[in-house]
Design an enzyme around this catalytic site. Structure first.
Site, PDB file in Angstrom:
ATOM      1  N   ASP A 281      46.701  -4.498  29.242  1.00 54.73           N
ATOM      2  CA  ASP A 281      45.438  -4.100  29.846  1.00 54.73           C
ATOM      3  C   ASP A 281      45.196  -4.814  31.178  1.00 54.73           C
ATOM      4  O   ASP A 281      45.353  -6.035  31.279  1.00 54.73           O
ATOM      5  CB  ASP A 281      44.284  -4.416  28.879  1.00 54.73           C
ATOM      6  N   GLU A 318      48.709  -1.523  32.850  1.00 56.30           N
ATOM      7  CA  GLU A 318      47.595  -0.859  33.514  1.00 56.30           C
ATOM      8  C   GLU A 318      47.217  -1.715  34.712  1.00 56.30           C
ATOM      9  O   GLU A 318      47.004  -2.916  34.573  1.00 56.30           O
ATOM     10  CB  GLU A 318      46.384  -0.719  32.594  1.00 56.30           C
TER      11      GLU A 318
END
Length: 638
Positions: A281, A318
């Protein structure tokens, strides 16, 4: 991983540490003593403490600390400011390296033996990302039961769709019983409400036996606010803010142990849980100034596990930076990750179809932007971003790595959930518009990903929700969301209350829709589209040379031509090459597209039945394809 023999904890902020063992209401208390850390060559001042008590699976335990002056959380408070200390000793604190939190992030930890599970996936040889189809889902809203067992009930649906990898949104413990998962605090543990450690192992085992790989979404850029006690133990964070929490300490004093905390978690998921990959993330929020970046270290762990087991392991990042260094091979100066999410393709596609052009969508909206992103991976490659007020991104070196290093999608948990009411594209677009977007993703050279329910145009929203156990945290979260949406131009009256249980309940998928009306029609189209990637090699090729785009800005038409590449077909003659094209109409008016006469004739492979295209082949002029509003055709060219 080997079960640690005695109880240990890293607590450099503590002058004394006690082990609390057994019944949380009346635990036995054992003094712990400082020990050397042989891993990093530290002496007795390593910050590690040990109790001369053996760890036994099923034991419940916690720690209590007496802090050095000036260290740790304020005396008299827990790390989240919610609980009083007992005298000059802290309240019972869960182990930062806990692998099980049966009572949630505030409770006692539990010893588990992850190696005791009897795996039945010995025939599993793994799956690589190229040629795959990822399916992102949230465990709590995917099924009626909202747990790992409920997910297993729908695996056959995913297989029929063509899915090869399921991607679980974070499953680490969080406060309460509903959360997206990005507020996790125990990075080595599994949320008990989903099924805990054993439930996750059973799920992955079941997936492997059905031929499905499992990717786990993990958050290493901040600690969540509810149940965050690591500040009592040591410098897990270094001050400053990521926007979600304090910056994780990757290069400051004692950062070696923080890095080890992360890398040990990575290895645990890959080894003890047989996880096939990790989605990392918001890696742009990892502030690492070291020469050996934490992302590269993670990739080394993944490569090592793959070499040890013979099963591929994939890391997917990401990032908000459009930085190709993430997926550039390590030998070429990159971090060597397998893939990264590509928001530029999503933004270009979303804006073109929906017409929304606020906030970060303001730089998109043209067929040119979509065409460019499909050919080069990014729209912003060092160009001006009006949303950011500066140049943004860097070109992707297409000679170094193939295009499957990008993961692309029509929507994600972020792009749906970070809207005022969590409305899906299916709640605002016609079936033809929804499937048109899917056709672009299916015919792109990237690794496609679907978000739960999009394949049938689910009518249920997916809003942001949480259930922090501290009412003050709930209030701050609610007000923070309101401020965030106000800056983006949303009406505050439309913003769903994340703490309202109904916000969560409304976000659960309604599986009865799958076989009903337009939902069934959309699902059939999705199945056909992604089946084409299996039956037509040119749609699987990841090399840039196979992608040629043409567009008509006035008519908002796009042609994407895909062909096999010499790197894949080798010395075979040119007549062995296959060429497939997507012809798409991004307007609400009928139109026609004429292809070059060099293609000879076009043969229809797929079109959406509610907006069907037709073909007229003219040997001299070339094929002409008629497209209704928001229509498309996938054709083979010869």
């Amino acid at each position: 991983m080997v079960l640690m023999s005695n109880y240990r904890v890293w607590a450099p902020y503590a002058s004394e540490v006690r082990l609390l063992l057994g019944n949380p209401d009346a635990p036995a208390i054992f003094d712990m003593h400082p020990i050397a850390d042989a891993t990093h060559g530290y002496g007795a001042n390593s910050g590690w403490f040990e109790a001369d008590v053996a760890r036994t699976p099923g034991d419940r335990y916690a720690f209590s600390l007496r802090a050095h002056a000036g260290y740790g959380a304020p005396d008299g408070e827990s790390a989240d400011g919610s609980s009083p200390a007992v005298g000059d000793w802290t309240i019972p604190l869960p182990d930062p390296r806990s692998q099980s939190q049966p009572d949630g992030p505030h409770g006692f930890s539990e010893v588990v033996d992850l190696g005791a599970y009897k795996w039945k996936d010995s025939a599993w040889s793994g799956r690589i990302l190229p040629g795959g189809l990822i399916y992102e889902l949230h465990v709590g809203t995917f099924s009626d039961s909202g747990d790992f067992e409920g997910l297993v009930e729908h695996l056959d649906h995913l297989i029929e769709l063509g899915v090869t990898h399921i991607e679980l949104m974070p499953v680490q413990p969080f406060g309460g019983d509903r959360n997206w998962g990005y507020d996790g605090v125990s990075w080595h543990s599994v949320h008990e409400g989903y099924g805990g450690p054993r439930g996750l192992q059973k799920l992955i085992d079941a997936c492997h036996r059905k031929g499905l790989a499992v990717i786990l979404d993990v958050v290493y850029n901040h600690f969540g606010p509810d149940g965050n006690y690591v500040g009592f133990f040591g410098p897990y964070t270094s001050g400053g803010s990521t926007g979600w929490g304090e910056v994780v300490n990757l290069t400051g004093d004692n950062s070696d142990e923080v890095r080890a905390y992360i890398l040990d978690a990575v290895r645990q998921w890959l080894v003890d849980y047989h996880v096939d990959g990790l989605r990392l993330d918001a890696v742009h929020a990892l502030h690492d100034e070291g020469a050996f970046h934490i992302l590269e270290q993670m990739q080394v762990v993944a490569d090592t596990v793959a070499a040890e087991t013979g099963i591929p392991r994939s890391l997917i990042a990401e990032s908000d930076q459009n930085d190709p260094r993430l997926v550039r091979p390590r030998a070429a100066g990159g971090f060597g990750l397998n893939a990264q999410w590509d928001d530029d393709v999503h933004h270009a596609l979303h804006t073109l179809v929906s017409g929304e052009d606020h906030a970060y969508y303001s730089d998109f909206g043209s067929v040119e932007a979509l065409a460019s992103a499909l050919e080069t991976g990014f729209w912003h490659t060092g160009s001006m971003s009006t949303f950011r007020g500066r140049t943004h991104g860097r070109p992707f070196d297409l000679s170094v790595q193939p295009m499957h290093a990008f993961v692309t999608y029509t929507t994600t948990h972020d792009q749906t959930g970070n809207r005022a009411i969590g409305d899906r594209p299916s709640m605002n677009l016609t079936p033809a518009q929804q499937v048109l977007k899917a056709a672009v993703i299916a015919c792109s050279p990237f690794t496609p990903m679907l978000f739960q329910g999009e394949e049938w145009g689910a009518s249920t929203p997916f809003a942001f929700f949480c259930s922090h156990e501290d009412p003050e945290l709930q209030r701050l979260t609610r007000e923070g969301r309101l401020r965030e949406f106000a800056r983006a131009g949303w009406d505050p009256k439309e913003v769903s209350d994340p703490s309202d249980p109904e916000t969560f309940n409304r976000s659960k998928l309604n599986w009865q829709e799958v076989s009903e009306g337009s939902h069934a029609t959309i699902l059939s189209a999705y199945r056909d589209l992604f089946a084409l990637r299996k039956s037509h090699p040119s749609l699987r090729t990841p090399w840039s040379a196979s992608v040629v785009t043409e567009y008509d800005e006035d008519n908002r038409c796009l042609v994407v031509v895909r062909s096999q590449d010499e790197r894949e077909v080798g010395a075979r003659s040119s007549d062995a090459f296959e060429t497939v094209a997507l012809v798409a109409n991004f307007s609400d008016a009928e139109t026609s597209v004429s292809l070059d006469s060099e293609f000879g004739s076009a043969h229809l492979l797929h079109t959406f039945e509610d907006a069907a295209a037709s073909i007229v082949n003219d040997e001299a002029a070339g094929p002409e394809i008629s497209l209704p509003a928001w229509g498309y055709a996938v054709v083979s060219l010869s």
